[in-house]
Design an enzyme around this catalytic site. Structure first.
Site, PDB file in Angstrom:
ATOM      1  N   ARG A 158     -10.109 -11.027   2.391  1.00  0.00           N
ATOM      2  CA  ARG A 158     -10.723 -12.420   1.933  1.00  0.00           C
ATOM      3  C   ARG A 158     -10.343 -13.823   2.616  1.00  0.00           C
ATOM      4  O   ARG A 158     -11.508 -14.783   2.390  1.00  0.00           O
ATOM      5  CB  ARG A 158     -11.340 -11.779   0.381  1.00  0.00           C
ATOM      6  CG  ARG A 158     -10.753 -12.486  -0.364  1.00  0.00           C
ATOM      7  CD  ARG A 158     -10.851 -11.821  -1.440  1.00  0.00           C
ATOM      8  NE  ARG A 158     -11.017 -10.214  -0.991  1.00  0.00           N
ATOM      9  CZ  ARG A 158     -11.690  -9.491  -2.607  1.00  0.00           C
ATOM     10  NH1 ARG A 158     -11.475  -9.147  -3.738  1.00  0.00           N
ATOM     11  NH2 ARG A 158     -11.140  -7.822  -2.015  1.00  0.00           N
ATOM     12  N   LYS A 187       0.636  -1.569   0.140  1.00  0.00           N
ATOM     13  CA  LYS A 187      -0.244   0.222  -0.056  1.00  0.00           C
ATOM     14  C   LYS A 187       0.710   1.603   0.354  1.00  0.00           C
ATOM     15  O   LYS A 187       1.450   1.262   0.408  1.00  0.00           O
ATOM     16  CB  LYS A 187      -0.893  -0.179   1.132  1.00  0.00           C
ATOM     17  CG  LYS A 187      -1.912  -0.631   1.358  1.00  0.00           C
ATOM     18  CD  LYS A 187      -2.809  -0.397   2.736  1.00  0.00           C
ATOM     19  CE  LYS A 187      -4.129  -2.078   3.233  1.00  0.00           C
ATOM     20  NZ  LYS A 187      -5.292  -1.519   1.982  1.00  0.00           N
TER      21      LYS A 187
HETATM   22  N1  BES Z   1      -8.049  -3.803   4.460  1.00  0.00           N
HETATM   23  C1  BES Z   1      -8.539  -3.062   3.167  1.00  0.00           C
HETATM   24  C2  BES Z   1      -9.289  -2.594   3.051  1.00  0.00           C
HETATM   25  C3  BES Z   1      -9.774  -1.062   3.579  1.00  0.00           C
HETATM   26  C4  BES Z   1      -8.983  -0.069   3.228  1.00  0.00           C
HETATM   27  C5  BES Z   1     -10.175  -0.857   5.139  1.00  0.00           C
HETATM   28  C6  BES Z   1      -9.536   0.354   3.973  1.00  0.00           C
HETATM   29  C7  BES Z   1     -10.207   0.290   5.289  1.00  0.00           C
HETATM   30  C8  BES Z   1     -10.031   1.461   4.908  1.00  0.00           C
HETATM   31  C9  BES Z   1      -8.358  -4.618   2.964  1.00  0.00           C
HETATM   32  O1  BES Z   1      -7.090  -5.446   2.600  1.00  0.00           O
HETATM   33  C10 BES Z   1      -7.793  -3.873   0.970  1.00  0.00           C
HETATM   34  O2  BES Z   1      -7.011  -3.718   1.052  1.00  0.00           O
HETATM   35  N2  BES Z   1      -8.371  -4.105   0.424  1.00  0.00           N
HETATM   36  C11 BES Z   1      -8.661  -3.746  -1.513  1.00  0.00           C
HETATM   37  C12 BES Z   1      -8.973  -4.825  -2.131  1.00  0.00           C
HETATM   38  C13 BES Z   1      -8.556  -4.629  -3.660  1.00  0.00           C
HETATM   39  C14 BES Z   1      -6.487  -5.183  -3.538  1.00  0.00           C
HETATM   40  C15 BES Z   1      -9.336  -6.085  -4.500  1.00  0.00           C
HETATM   41  C16 BES Z   1      -9.031  -2.518  -1.597  1.00  0.00           C
HETATM   42  O3  BES Z   1     -10.787  -2.222  -0.816  1.00  0.00           O
HETATM   43  O4  BES Z   1      -7.596  -1.823  -2.179  1.00  0.00           O
HETATM   44 MN    MN Z   2      -5.248  -5.889   2.118  1.00  0.00          MN
END
Ligand code: BES
Ligand code: MN
Ligand code: ZN
Length: 485
Positions: A339, A265
């Site tokens: 997931r 990230k």
């Molecule tokens: N933990 C994150 C989701 C999240 C994002 C929670 C912002 C709270 C605030 C999750 O693990 C994630 O990174 N999801 C990705 C999924 C994508 C790569 C398909 C996302 O939402 O960008």
């Molecule tokens: Mn994530």
């Protein structure tokens, strides 16, 4: 912590402490204990002070009730038509903030709203003090609700105690979320889980070796980049007495820090990722108070605990791993890890054959885009179950909104080389739904609701009943749903 009890109006009248009274803009102060004449005088005094009754406005007056002079505090609720439970909850929180430095104890005239006021007082006064001293040493230590007679008092006392337990669960979840990510390794979290064991609560912890034996390939895959090993926690609550008629499970995503893994990230997105275990924190909060709430159902709680880190052995985009239920998953983005850990937890939960499974997860940024931080996204394979969960949310003023799991999108989680793909085939579309469609493959026929709390789990700015940080969102809703089973 604030001591909250219910007393008799006569006790208030005999003592020296001030009393707080709610007021609306169009109805004035609700001081039923005063004579009509004294009420009129109070209204006039409030107006004279410039108090209008706007939501969360407060005023402090010296007032002669005919017998003696005493201190009276007014709290606004806004317009009469807007004075719902949430307005009382927020006003009670505002009352605490306005007078915490001024009085040692207060009476509060709240009638049937004593329980929501208890929530407002306890949630509004929450402070996270693990790393620095409390900002304020609050003078206000006790609040008494005033009941007209002993019958009313006993009823209100029971409701206040239930509300206080709910608030305790929320604050416990907040503490866990607010803790720094290096201070809450899966192992440390599992130790906290064990500390919640008791006569009615059993705690089982699965470590890496056991997870390997059980075939929890997705949980193991996510934690491969971290030096700290994952854990899977399984709580079992068995109520005392009669054999429970219901058996249900709650499952929480417990990614104790989500760096994204090799699909790293950007820094700003990582700032709040210690909150990626908010689903697990919810489960912990619930199990902290279940036994004391004397709930009637058998409840199983699961927390899938892991770090998502880049590291020499981290999973790589393109890897294919096998889930506990035998399905193979192609991982194209290591940041879609929630997931994965949840999939094994959900499948493990189905083995208990519960009548319902709820899972809570900070799963997708897309949830935040679609519904914001105030509304949880829900998805389900059982409309009747979802209706009950949504109704509990409504009762607790924790909003939910259903997203569909449409057949026409099912192919979006199909991989060309494995059973499933951990991201959508069309990258930018329907991210929250894609998460739900993926999880659906791991619950079989069990009635299930997936709650994506990515937004609601955190508040950057704080709000009336929560300072900036973890919110403990949906903890009260879950307890309310469990209590209604
Ligand atoms: N933990 C994150 C989701 C999240 C994002 C929670 C912002 C709270 C605030 C999750 O693990 C994630 O990174 N999801 C990705 C999924 C994508 C790569 C398909 C996302 O939402 O960008
Ligand atoms: Mn994530
Ligand atoms: Zn995550």
């Amino acid at each position: 912590m604030l001591d909250i009890k219910v007393g008799l109006l006569s006790e208030f009248q005999a003592g020296p402490d001030p009393i707080a009274v709610f007021a609306t803009e169009d109805g004035g102060p609700a001081a039923a204990f005063l004579s009509p004449k004294a009420r009129k005088a109070l209204s006039d005094a409030a107006k004279d002070e410039g108090f209008t009754g706007k939501a969360c406005e407060t005023a402090s007056l010296k007032f002669n009730d005919g017998a003696k002079e005493r201190r009276l505090v007014l709290i606004g609720l806004g317009k009469k038509k807007d004075a719902d439970a949430d307005a009382y909850r927020k006003a009670a929180a505002g009352l605490f903030k306005a007078f915490k430095g001024r009085f040692e104890s207060l009476w509060l005239l709240a009638g049937p709203q004593a329980a929501v006021c208890t929530e407002g007082l306890l949630l509004g006064s929450y402070q996270f003090t693990e790393y620095k001293k409390a900002e304020s040493e609050d003078k206000l230590k006790g609040v008494r609700f005033a009941a007209a007679n002993a019958g009313e008092r006993n009823k209100a006392q029971a409701a206040v105690e239930r509300a206080a337990l709910g608030a305790e669960a929320v604050c416990f979840a907040r503490d866990l979320v607010n803790r720094g990510p290096s201070d809450k390794s899966p192992e440390a979290m599992a130790d906290i889980a064990k500390s919640l064991a008791g006569p009615e609560v059993k705690v089982e912890v699965i470590d890496r070796k056991q997870a390997e034996k059980l075939g929890m390939g997705l949980l193991l895959a996510v934690s491969r980049g971290a030096t700290k090993e994952p854990r899977m926690v399984h709580f079992t609550y068995t109520p005392k007495g009669a054999k429970p008629r219901k058996k249900v499970a709650v499952v929480g995503k417990g990614v104790v820090f989500d760096s994204g893994g090799l699909s790293l990230k950007p820094p700003a997105s990582m700032e709040t990722m210690k909150d990626d275990m908010s689903g697990a924190a919810l489960v912990f909060g619930v199990f902290k108070v279940l036994a004391r709430l004397k709930l009637k159902a058998e409840v199983h709680g699961y927390a899938a605990l892991a770090y998502n880190m880049p590291g020499p052995d981290a999973i790589k985009p393109g890897d294919v791993v096998k889930a506990m239920n035998g399905k193979t998953v192609e991982i194209l983005n290591t940041d879609a890890e929630g997931r994965l850990v949840l999939a094994d937890a959900l499948h493990w939960a189905t083995q208990e054959k519960p009548q319902a499974i709820l899972d809570f997860a900070t799963l997708t940024g897309a949830q935040l885009v679609a519904l914001g931080s105030g509304i949880t996204a829900t998805m389900t394979n059982d409309k009747a179950l979802l209706a009950k969960v949504a109704a509990a949310g409504k009762r607790c003023d924790e909003a939910t909104w259903e997203l569909p799991l449409p057949k026409q999108y099912e192919d979006m989680v199909k991989s060309k080389i494995a059973d499933l793909l951990n991201i959508g085939t069309v990258r930018v579309e329907a991210g929250t739904i894609v998460g739900g469609l993926f999880l659906k493959h791991f619950v079989g026929e069990t009635p299930w609701v997936h709650l994506d709390i990515a937004g609601p789990a955190w508040t950057g700015s704080g709000n009336a009943i929560c300072p900036p940080g973890g919110t403990g969102a949906l903890v009260r809703t879950t307890l309310d749903w469990l209590a209604a089973l």
